[in-house]
Design a protein around this motif. Structure first.
Motif, PDB file in Angstrom:
ATOM      1  N   ILE A 113       1.315  -6.882 -14.479  1.00 58.03           N
ATOM      2  CA  ILE A 113       2.505  -6.051 -14.704  1.00 58.03           C
ATOM      3  C   ILE A 113       3.318  -4.647 -13.584  1.00 58.03           C
ATOM      4  CG2 ILE A 113       1.220  -6.461 -16.521  1.00 58.03           C
ATOM      5  CD1 ILE A 113       0.003  -3.344 -16.221  1.00 58.03           C
ATOM      6  N   THR A 114       3.171  -4.790 -12.808  1.00 61.08           N
ATOM      7  CA  THR A 114       3.709  -4.650 -11.305  1.00 61.08           C
ATOM      8  C   THR A 114       3.587  -5.635 -10.361  1.00 61.08           C
ATOM      9  OG1 THR A 114       3.419  -2.338 -11.126  1.00 61.08           O
ATOM     10  CG2 THR A 114       1.242  -2.701 -10.713  1.00 61.08           C
ATOM     11  N   HIS A 115       4.394  -4.659  -9.677  1.00 53.36           N
ATOM     12  CA  HIS A 115       4.422  -5.062  -8.193  1.00 53.36           C
ATOM     13  C   HIS A 115       4.616  -3.724  -6.858  1.00 53.36           C
ATOM     14  CE1 HIS A 115       5.410  -8.966  -9.676  1.00 53.36           C
ATOM     15  NE2 HIS A 115       6.127  -8.843  -9.714  1.00 53.36           N
ATOM     16  N   ASP A 116       3.744  -2.666  -7.656  1.00 49.41           N
ATOM     17  CA  ASP A 116       3.592  -1.670  -6.714  1.00 49.41           C
ATOM     18  C   ASP A 116       2.207  -1.280  -6.006  1.00 49.41           C
ATOM     19  OD1 ASP A 116       3.132   1.109  -6.551  1.00 49.41           O
ATOM     20  OD2 ASP A 116       4.785   1.787  -6.386  1.00 49.41           O
ATOM     21  N   VAL A 117       1.758  -1.387  -5.101  1.00 51.20           N
ATOM     22  CA  VAL A 117       0.582  -1.511  -4.520  1.00 51.20           C
ATOM     23  C   VAL A 117       0.061  -0.310  -5.115  1.00 51.20           C
ATOM     24  CG1 VAL A 117      -0.838  -1.985  -2.533  1.00 51.20           C
ATOM     25  CG2 VAL A 117       1.085  -2.831  -2.315  1.00 51.20           C
ATOM     26  N   LEU A 118       0.389   0.697  -5.368  1.00 51.48           N
ATOM     27  CA  LEU A 118      -0.212   1.897  -5.454  1.00 51.48           C
ATOM     28  C   LEU A 118      -0.902   2.255  -7.296  1.00 51.48           C
ATOM     29  CD1 LEU A 118      -1.005   4.706  -4.669  1.00 51.48           C
ATOM     30  CD2 LEU A 118       0.601   5.909  -5.148  1.00 51.48           C
ATOM     31  N   LEU A 119       0.269   1.917  -7.559  1.00 46.57           N
ATOM     32  CA  LEU A 119      -0.246   1.929  -8.911  1.00 46.57           C
ATOM     33  C   LEU A 119      -1.007   0.373  -9.513  1.00 46.57           C
ATOM     34  CD1 LEU A 119       3.376   2.203 -10.972  1.00 46.57           C
ATOM     35  CD2 LEU A 119       1.916   3.857 -11.186  1.00 46.57           C
ATOM     36  N   GLY A 120      -1.150  -1.068  -8.702  1.00 47.00           N
ATOM     37  CA  GLY A 120      -2.182  -1.494  -9.107  1.00 47.00           C
ATOM     38  C   GLY A 120      -2.946  -0.842  -8.549  1.00 47.00           C
ATOM     39  N   TYR A 123      -4.691   1.334 -11.451  1.00 42.62           N
ATOM     40  CA  TYR A 123      -4.743   1.059 -12.582  1.00 42.62           C
ATOM     41  C   TYR A 123      -6.009  -0.094 -12.578  1.00 42.62           C
ATOM     42  CZ  TYR A 123      -1.222   3.289 -15.545  1.00 42.62           C
ATOM     43  OH  TYR A 123      -0.182   4.239 -15.805  1.00 42.62           O
ATOM     44  N   ALA A 124      -6.266  -0.835 -11.392  1.00 41.79           N
ATOM     45  CA  ALA A 124      -7.118  -1.504 -11.288  1.00 41.79           C
ATOM     46  C   ALA A 124      -9.030  -0.406 -11.355  1.00 41.79           C
ATOM     47  CB  ALA A 124      -7.876  -2.360  -9.973  1.00 41.79           C
ATOM     48  N   GLY A 125      -8.392   0.038 -10.862  1.00 42.31           N
ATOM     49  CA  GLY A 125      -9.484   1.010 -11.170  1.00 42.31           C
ATOM     50  C   GLY A 125     -10.297   1.501 -12.992  1.00 42.31           C
ATOM     51  N   LEU A 185      -8.662   0.069   2.515  1.00 41.99           N
ATOM     52  CA  LEU A 185      -8.499   1.570   2.293  1.00 41.99           C
ATOM     53  C   LEU A 185      -7.855   1.559   0.531  1.00 41.99           C
ATOM     54  CD1 LEU A 185      -6.007   2.675   5.092  1.00 41.99           C
ATOM     55  CD2 LEU A 185      -8.958   2.985   4.325  1.00 41.99           C
ATOM     56  N   TYR A 186      -6.756   0.544   0.428  1.00 42.00           N
ATOM     57  CA  TYR A 186      -6.310   0.382  -1.530  1.00 42.00           C
ATOM     58  C   TYR A 186      -7.752   0.097  -1.992  1.00 42.00           C
ATOM     59  CZ  TYR A 186      -1.401   1.354  -0.697  1.00 42.00           C
ATOM     60  OH  TYR A 186      -0.151   1.367  -0.409  1.00 42.00           O
ATOM     61  N   ALA A 187      -8.233  -1.334  -1.541  1.00 42.49           N
ATOM     62  CA  ALA A 187      -9.988  -1.331  -2.547  1.00 42.49           C
ATOM     63  C   ALA A 187     -10.638  -0.436  -2.159  1.00 42.49           C
ATOM     64  CB  ALA A 187     -10.440  -2.647  -1.453  1.00 42.49           C
ATOM     65  N   ALA A 188     -10.692   0.872  -1.488  1.00 41.52           N
ATOM     66  CA  ALA A 188     -12.056   1.676  -1.951  1.00 41.52           C
ATOM     67  C   ALA A 188     -11.724   2.721  -2.744  1.00 41.52           C
ATOM     68  CB  ALA A 188     -12.437   2.385  -0.247  1.00 41.52           C
ATOM     69  N   VAL A 189      -9.957   3.016  -3.138  1.00 41.25           N
ATOM     70  CA  VAL A 189      -9.444   3.620  -3.547  1.00 41.25           C
ATOM     71  C   VAL A 189     -10.198   3.443  -5.229  1.00 41.25           C
ATOM     72  CG1 VAL A 189      -7.746   4.862  -4.786  1.00 41.25           C
ATOM     73  CG2 VAL A 189      -7.708   4.493  -2.142  1.00 41.25           C
ATOM     74  N   THR A 190      -9.587   1.557  -5.047  1.00 49.20           N
ATOM     75  CA  THR A 190      -9.713   1.056  -6.599  1.00 49.20           C
ATOM     76  C   THR A 190     -12.137   1.335  -7.004  1.00 49.20           C
ATOM     77  OG1 THR A 190      -8.483  -0.408  -6.163  1.00 49.20           O
ATOM     78  CG2 THR A 190     -10.285  -0.450  -8.065  1.00 49.20           C
ATOM     79  N   LEU A 191     -12.347   1.616  -5.795  1.00 51.82           N
ATOM     80  CA  LEU A 191     -14.067   1.587  -5.805  1.00 51.82           C
ATOM     81  C   LEU A 191     -14.021   2.824  -6.497  1.00 51.82           C
ATOM     82  CD1 LEU A 191     -16.849   0.042  -5.663  1.00 51.82           C
ATOM     83  CD2 LEU A 191     -16.539   1.040  -3.384  1.00 51.82           C
ATOM     84  N   PHE A 192     -13.564   3.926  -6.259  1.00 50.87           N
ATOM     85  CA  PHE A 192     -14.019   5.333  -6.113  1.00 50.87           C
ATOM     86  C   PHE A 192     -13.586   5.608  -7.710  1.00 50.87           C
ATOM     87  CE2 PHE A 192     -12.752   9.584  -6.965  1.00 50.87           C
ATOM     88  CZ  PHE A 192     -13.170  10.378  -6.408  1.00 50.87           C
ATOM     89  N   LEU A 193     -12.363   4.929  -7.838  1.00 51.82           N
ATOM     90  CA  LEU A 193     -11.762   5.396  -9.524  1.00 51.82           C
ATOM     91  C   LEU A 193     -13.158   4.621 -10.068  1.00 51.82           C
ATOM     92  CD1 LEU A 193      -7.944   5.039  -9.109  1.00 51.82           C
ATOM     93  CD2 LEU A 193      -9.234   7.103  -9.886  1.00 51.82           C
ATOM     94  N   THR A 194     -13.007   3.360  -9.981  1.00 49.88           N
ATOM     95  CA  THR A 194     -13.806   2.971 -11.416  1.00 49.88           C
ATOM     96  C   THR A 194     -15.235   3.635 -11.155  1.00 49.88           C
ATOM     97  OG1 THR A 194     -13.506   0.784 -10.371  1.00 49.88           O
ATOM     98  CG2 THR A 194     -15.379   0.042 -11.572  1.00 49.88           C
ATOM     99  N   SER A 195     -15.703   3.558 -10.432  1.00 47.03           N
ATOM    100  CA  SER A 195     -17.187   4.652 -10.218  1.00 47.03           C
ATOM    101  C   SER A 195     -16.814   6.131 -11.250  1.00 47.03           C
ATOM    102  CB  SER A 195     -17.548   4.929  -8.987  1.00 47.03           C
ATOM    103  OG  SER A 195     -18.782   6.075  -9.128  1.00 47.03           O
ATOM    104  N   ARG A 196     -15.775   6.420 -10.949  1.00 45.94           N
ATOM    105  CA  ARG A 196     -15.562   8.159 -12.176  1.00 45.94           C
ATOM    106  C   ARG A 196     -14.989   6.974 -13.367  1.00 45.94           C
ATOM    107  NH1 ARG A 196     -18.168  10.733  -9.526  1.00 45.94           N
ATOM    108  NH2 ARG A 196     -18.871   8.985  -9.154  1.00 45.94           N
TER     109      ARG A 196
END
Length: 292
Positions: A113-120, A123-125, A185-196
């Motif tokens: 639903i988006t092509h922006d890596v940061l938004l993806g 929202y993944a997290g 690095l993006y995946a690490a951000v997702t991992l952190f957000l998922t945990s929170r």
């Protein structure tokens, strides 16, 4: 007699619905998690740890489908760990893995639903955290790294949290080698957000709960806390104000993802137990934060 039979039937339906509800929650949480996988994680190559993250790496490296990989990587862990975590937990976990794999397969055609890596990444997290939080709240799981960590913890003496962190770092390293350091690095951000988000879904803003349990089966409950949750438990001397009888109290502190399992243990041993759970703003000591 008719009203009595009707009330009895209503109670049976209520009990049946209560037993069915956790399984429905696991299905719902697995669906939300699968949407996160296909709409955000896979398109943006976010291998954020765990079995799903490893499956994403293998999918891009060898062209293997993700859904069968999720099942195949979990099966040997289940076979090795059912004695450690208990058959009931393994059954719910295997059901959660099966539901997740099914929904990953069903929703694999969903477009990003988006092509922006940061938004993806963000929202993944969030979406994945909501899905996993729902599953954990129902007492289930959708992956085997926590089970594997418990097995290795028994054999190596390492803490479960440390082993899970090592597994996640290993997957992130594989992601860096496969997709490049930036994607890791993006995946690490997702991992952190998922945990929170999981923390918020399960326990609000706190990550630990202090629990007091009053039950005639206090010794059995304390033993199961020690063996199954691998948390310390203290028996406090107490006396009932009305009866004057000795009533030992089980006191323990558990992490947020262990709360559903603790509730299940207490209910299985004594459905009439009295349990008080309150927020622990800070926990220092063995198994939690080190004393400064």
């Amino acid at each position: 007699m008719a009203p009595s039979r009707g009330a009895g039937r209503l109670r049976r339906w209520a009990r049946a619905a209560g037993r069915l509800l956790p399984w429905l929650q696991i299905v719902g949480g697995a669906l939300v998690t699968a949407i996160a996988v296909n709409v955000f994680l896979v398109p943006f190559k976010l291998a954020d740890g765990g079995i799903v993250g490893l499956s994403i790496v293998l999918h891009y490296r060898f062209g293997l489908p993700i859904a069968p990989l999720v099942v195949a990587l979990n099966v040997p862990i289940f076979l090795a760990g059912w004695r450690v975590v208990g058959l009931s937990f393994v059954a719910r976990t295997f059901f959660g893995v099966g539901a997740l794999a099914f929904f990953i397969h069903v929703t694999r055609g969903l477009a990003p639903i988006t092509h922006d890596v940061l938004l993806g990444t963000l929202y993944a997290g969030v979406v994945q955290g909501i899905g996993l939080g729902i599953v954990l709240r129902a007492g289930g799981s959708t992956g085997g790294t926590d089970t594997l960590a418990r097995i290795l913890s028994r054999r190596t003496g390492w803490k479960v949290g440390q082993l899970i962190l090592i597994f996640d770092l290993g997957v992130l390293t594989a992601a860096a080698l496969t997709f490049g350091p930036e994607q890791a690095l993006y995946a690490a951000v997702t991992l952190f957000l998922t945990s929170r988000v999981i923390d918020f879904i399960l326990e609000g803003q706190y990550s630990a709960r202090a629990v007091m349990i009053v039950s005639d089966r206090h010794q059995v409950i304390a033993s199961r806390i020690l063996q199954e949750l691998e948390r310390g438990a203290t028996l406090l001397e107490a006396r009932g104000a009305y009866t004057g009888a000795e009533r030992p109290v089980v006191y323990c502190v558990v992490s947020r993802d262990q709360v559903p399992r603790l509730r299940a243990i207490v209910h299985e041993e004594d459905a009439r137990a009295f349990m008080v759970m309150h927020e622990a703003a800070e926990v220092l000591g063995e198994g939690f934060t080190r004393m400064p």
